[in-house]
Design a protein around this motif. Structure first.
Motif, PDB file in Angstrom:
ATOM      1  N   GLU A  92       0.835  -1.195   0.000  1.00 23.05           N
ATOM      2  CA  GLU A  92       0.000   0.000   0.000  1.00 23.05           C
ATOM      3  C   GLU A  92       0.877   1.255   0.000  1.00 23.05           C
ATOM      4  OE1 GLU A  92      -3.096  -0.154  -0.417  1.00 23.05           O
ATOM      5  OE2 GLU A  92      -3.703  -2.158   0.199  1.00 23.05           O
ATOM      6  N   LYS A 112      -7.322  -4.759  -8.157  1.00 23.96           N
ATOM      7  CA  LYS A 112      -8.600  -4.065  -7.955  1.00 23.96           C
ATOM      8  C   LYS A 112      -8.963  -3.918  -6.477  1.00 23.96           C
ATOM      9  CE  LYS A 112     -10.624  -5.316 -12.414  1.00 23.96           C
ATOM     10  NZ  LYS A 112     -11.700  -6.055 -13.100  1.00 23.96           N
ATOM     11  N   SER A 113      -8.462  -4.814  -5.656  1.00 23.77           N
ATOM     12  CA  SER A 113      -8.800  -4.762  -4.229  1.00 23.77           C
ATOM     13  C   SER A 113      -7.827  -3.893  -3.427  1.00 23.77           C
ATOM     14  CB  SER A 113      -8.818  -6.175  -3.636  1.00 23.77           C
ATOM     15  OG  SER A 113      -7.538  -6.773  -3.754  1.00 23.77           O
ATOM     16  N   GLN A 115      -5.797  -0.604  -1.990  1.00 24.61           N
ATOM     17  CA  GLN A 115      -6.165   0.746  -1.607  1.00 24.61           C
ATOM     18  C   GLN A 115      -4.900   1.618  -1.584  1.00 24.61           C
ATOM     19  OE1 GLN A 115      -9.509   1.498  -0.758  1.00 24.61           O
ATOM     20  NE2 GLN A 115      -9.907  -0.599  -1.420  1.00 24.61           N
ATOM     21  N   HIS A 116      -5.073   2.863  -1.985  1.00 25.85           N
ATOM     22  CA  HIS A 116      -4.025   3.877  -1.806  1.00 25.85           C
ATOM     23  C   HIS A 116      -2.703   3.504  -2.488  1.00 25.85           C
ATOM     24  CE1 HIS A 116      -6.981   5.310   0.953  1.00 25.85           C
ATOM     25  NE2 HIS A 116      -6.794   4.319   1.795  1.00 25.85           N
ATOM     26  N   THR A 118      -0.654   4.166  -6.405  1.00 25.95           N
ATOM     27  CA  THR A 118      -0.680   4.930  -7.650  1.00 25.95           C
ATOM     28  C   THR A 118      -0.214   4.017  -8.779  1.00 25.95           C
ATOM     29  OG1 THR A 118      -0.263   7.043  -6.560  1.00 25.95           O
ATOM     30  CG2 THR A 118       0.303   6.903  -8.889  1.00 25.95           C
ATOM     31  N   ASN A 133     -11.976   1.543  -9.571  1.00 27.47           N
ATOM     32  CA  ASN A 133     -11.481   1.593  -8.201  1.00 27.47           C
ATOM     33  C   ASN A 133     -11.074   3.027  -7.858  1.00 27.47           C
ATOM     34  OD1 ASN A 133     -10.074   1.458  -5.764  1.00 27.47           O
ATOM     35  ND2 ASN A 133      -9.205  -0.546  -6.216  1.00 27.47           N
ATOM     36  N   ASN A 134     -11.914   3.713  -7.102  1.00 25.66           N
ATOM     37  CA  ASN A 134     -11.657   5.111  -6.771  1.00 25.66           C
ATOM     38  C   ASN A 134     -10.498   5.292  -5.796  1.00 25.66           C
ATOM     39  OD1 ASN A 134     -13.790   6.023  -8.396  1.00 25.66           O
ATOM     40  ND2 ASN A 134     -15.278   5.711  -6.748  1.00 25.66           N
ATOM     41  N   SER A 135     -10.041   4.193  -5.187  1.00 22.81           N
ATOM     42  CA  SER A 135      -8.941   4.276  -4.229  1.00 22.81           C
ATOM     43  C   SER A 135      -7.575   4.195  -4.892  1.00 22.81           C
ATOM     44  CB  SER A 135      -9.070   3.161  -3.185  1.00 22.81           C
ATOM     45  OG  SER A 135     -10.253   3.321  -2.443  1.00 22.81           O
ATOM     46  N   ILE A 136      -7.561   3.891  -6.179  1.00 18.27           N
ATOM     47  CA  ILE A 136      -6.301   3.832  -6.929  1.00 18.27           C
ATOM     48  C   ILE A 136      -6.119   5.138  -7.690  1.00 18.27           C
ATOM     49  CG2 ILE A 136      -5.091   2.726  -8.854  1.00 18.27           C
ATOM     50  CD1 ILE A 136      -6.221   0.077  -7.974  1.00 18.27           C
ATOM     51  N   ASN A 137      -4.963   5.755  -7.485  1.00 18.44           N
ATOM     52  CA  ASN A 137      -4.606   6.982  -8.197  1.00 18.44           C
ATOM     53  C   ASN A 137      -4.050   6.565  -9.555  1.00 18.44           C
ATOM     54  OD1 ASN A 137      -4.290   9.733  -8.462  1.00 18.44           O
ATOM     55  ND2 ASN A 137      -2.249   9.763  -7.537  1.00 18.44           N
TER      56      ASN A 137
END
Length: 253
Positions: A92, A112-113, A115-116, A118, A133-137
């Motif tokens: 992460e 896909k699972s 978080q945080h 880039t 996935n909105n948590s991936i930059n």
């Protein structure tokens, strides 16, 4: 049909048949023999074929990369195993470069699972996997779109990668050999891959065993640039040992 498109299709025919005649190609594309001979001359200049009387043969030791639509159906289980191993290298908060390709697409599916993190890529197929996935930059670099493998290439893509500093890069390749290192069939792809490697602290090559002992047209990195190769499939212990003796870390899954 554009000449570049026709030459790509000729490459695909040669990949399957290994040899072809001018007459065959004239009938397939409904063009004159002068047009086909110009195409073959161009492919000969690229180092892909050897012309002979009445046609051409695929040059020995050259690997032609089929379109991504075809590659996505090949070595699926091997690519999934490689992807499962590859994501163990990601933590992460990391900045990750994902090359375009079918093996890296499997990695994207496993991310896909997460978080945080880039993810920076030139693969349109990679973006399609991760965009929900909105948590991936997520960054898609710009450039000329290459339809055959859903990627962006060219100087714009190359410059874009050099602006980033990544923790890790997962790179695909058309060929891996002790003599030539990592190779690809496209000079523009080679330039972008070099930029990915130069922008990353750690470089991991992800490639099934069919890529070993093959040389495509353009070398884009020596083995000394590689932190690790993750592979799967039928690969001899002797070949693995040959690479390890050269200081290359290989993980077979």
């Amino acid at each position: 049909m554009l000449s570049a498109t026709r030459r790509q299709k000729i490459k695909e025919i040669l990949m399957e048949k290994k040899s072809v005649t001018v007459t065959e190609l004239c009938n397939i594309f409904n063009v004159s023999d002068e047009t086909i001979r110009r195409d073959l001359k161009k492919l000969e200049q690229e180092g892909i074929i050897e012309k002979n009387y009445g046609g051409a043969i695929l040059k020995e030791g050259v690997s032609i990369v089929p379109p991504i639509s075809q590659r996505s159906k090949e070595f699926i289980q091997e690519k999934e195993r490689i992807a499962l191993e590859a994501i163990n290298r990601i933590k992460e908060g990391m900045v990750v470069i994902l090359d375009t390709g079918t093996t890296t697409q499997q990695i994207a599916r496993k991310l896909k699972s997460f978080q945080h993190i880039t993810v920076i890529t030139n693969g349109i197929n990679i973006v399609n996997e991760l965009i929900t996935n909105n948590s991936i930059n997520l960054f898609l670099v710009g450039g000329k779109v290459k339809n055959s493998n859903f990627s962006t290439v060219g100087p714009e893509a190359q410059k874009a990668f050099l602006q980033f500093s990544a923790d890790i890069a997962f790179i695909g390749t058309s060929g891996i050999s002790l003599e030539k290192g990592l190779t690809t069939s496209d000079v523009f792809e080679a330039e972008v891959k070099r930029a990915m490697i130069d922008s990353s602290k750690e470089v991991i090559v992800v490639a099934d065993s069919s890529k070993f002992k093959k040389n495509a047209m353009v070398s884009f990195a020596t083995l000394s640039k590689v932190s690790e190769i993750i592979t799967a499939g039928e690969i001899s212990s002797e070949l693995v040992e040959n690479f390890r003796q050269k200081g290359v870390k290989i993980t077979v899954v």
